[in-house]
Write a protein that holds these residues in place. Structure first.
Motif, PDB file in Angstrom:
ATOM      1  N   ALA A 129       6.456   6.459  -5.367  1.00  0.00           N
ATOM      2  CA  ALA A 129       5.396   6.271  -4.380  1.00  0.00           C
ATOM      3  C   ALA A 129       5.795   7.066  -3.135  1.00  0.00           C
ATOM      4  O   ALA A 129       6.962   7.402  -2.946  1.00  0.00           O
ATOM      5  N   THR A 181       3.866   4.843   1.991  1.00  0.00           N
ATOM      6  CA  THR A 181       3.549   3.542   1.392  1.00  0.00           C
ATOM      7  C   THR A 181       4.767   2.634   1.368  1.00  0.00           C
ATOM      8  O   THR A 181       4.651   1.432   1.616  1.00  0.00           O
ATOM      9  N   LEU A 198       7.269  -0.384  -6.494  1.00  0.00           N
ATOM     10  CA  LEU A 198       6.224   0.623  -6.261  1.00  0.00           C
ATOM     11  C   LEU A 198       6.413   1.838  -7.157  1.00  0.00           C
ATOM     12  O   LEU A 198       5.456   2.366  -7.721  1.00  0.00           O
ATOM     13  N   THR A 214       3.991   3.981 -10.734  1.00  0.00           N
ATOM     14  CA  THR A 214       3.523   5.371 -10.687  1.00  0.00           C
ATOM     15  C   THR A 214       3.344   5.944 -12.085  1.00  0.00           C
ATOM     16  O   THR A 214       3.806   5.376 -13.073  1.00  0.00           O
ATOM     17  N   LEU A 267      -0.731   4.215  -9.571  1.00  0.00           N
ATOM     18  CA  LEU A 267      -0.353   5.166  -8.516  1.00  0.00           C
ATOM     19  C   LEU A 267      -0.019   6.537  -9.078  1.00  0.00           C
ATOM     20  O   LEU A 267       0.723   6.654 -10.053  1.00  0.00           O
ATOM     21  N   SER A 321       4.293  10.683  -6.453  1.00  0.00           N
ATOM     22  CA  SER A 321       4.343  11.498  -5.249  1.00  0.00           C
ATOM     23  C   SER A 321       5.170  12.763  -5.463  1.00  0.00           C
ATOM     24  O   SER A 321       6.191  12.730  -6.145  1.00  0.00           O
ATOM     25  N   GLU A 379      -2.725   5.413  -3.434  1.00  0.00           N
ATOM     26  CA  GLU A 379      -1.927   4.417  -2.721  1.00  0.00           C
ATOM     27  C   GLU A 379      -2.780   3.616  -1.744  1.00  0.00           C
ATOM     28  O   GLU A 379      -2.589   2.408  -1.591  1.00  0.00           O
TER      29      GLU A 379
END
Length: 186
Positions: A2, A6, A106, A110, A134, A137, A156
């Motif tokens: 993430a 976030t 988190l 993803t 998600l 990133s 997010e």
């Protein structure tokens, strides 16, 4: 993973949720630090440690035992005036554990990577959560100035920021209502 935005947002929101009193700046700064701390394991890439190694990315430093160690150490070192093992001490230790552990949770939501070694060093199995809304990133700042970065921010915002903001507003509403309630007199 993430985005750092976030991770920091979750730490601030958890801090707001657990603290009814005004907390010192070090509480907030350490919360932000703890939520980003697990990603220091990206140094492993430079050291030649493979991704799937216990000390590789998303390994031990993303685990729940690591989060527990961090939570206890932070409170023991940074909040020495709080009586050890008092309710406030446990609340602070729980907060720092939760913000550190939230990083792995988190990341496990993803769409990329090899999963999180939640139970390392006892078990190096990598896990994802069954629900993974998600977008993973990009590593580095430049990736955010692209369609990929935009997709990360949108996912997010929809799946983390909005639900947490709604929960915080509900929590603040009920706290305010409870403070206004007259005492019950028999």
């Amino acid at each position: 993973m993430a985005s750092a935005f976030t991770h920091v947002f979750v730490a601030a929101a958890l801090g707001k949720a657990v603290s009814q009193e005004k907390m010192p700046l070090r509480f907030w700064m350490l919360g932000l630090f703890c939520t980003l701390l697990p990603d220091l394991d990206v140094i492993a890439f430079r050291l030649g440690i493979p991704y799937r190694h216990m000390f590789g990315h998303r390994g031990f430093f993303h685990s729940l035992p690591f989060a527990l160690i961090v939570g206890v150490l932070v409170v023991s070192l940074a909040f020495r005036t709080v009586p050890r093992y008092s309710n406030k001490w446990w609340l602070l230790a729980g907060y720092f554990f939760a913000v550190t552990a939230s990083h792995g949770v988190l990341d496990a939501m993803t769409s990329g990577g090899y999963g999180i070694a939640f139970f390392s060093p006892f078990d190096d199995t990598r896990y994802f959560l069954p629900w993974r809304p998600l977008v993973v990133s990009p590593i580095g700042v430049y990736g955010f100035f692209s369609r990929w970065g935009w997709n990360v921010i949108v996912s997010e915002f929809l799946w983390i920021w909005l639900p947490i903001l709604m929960l915080l507003f509900i929590l603040m509403f009920f706290r305010k209502k409870l403070r206004r309630r007259p005492p019950i007199v028999p």
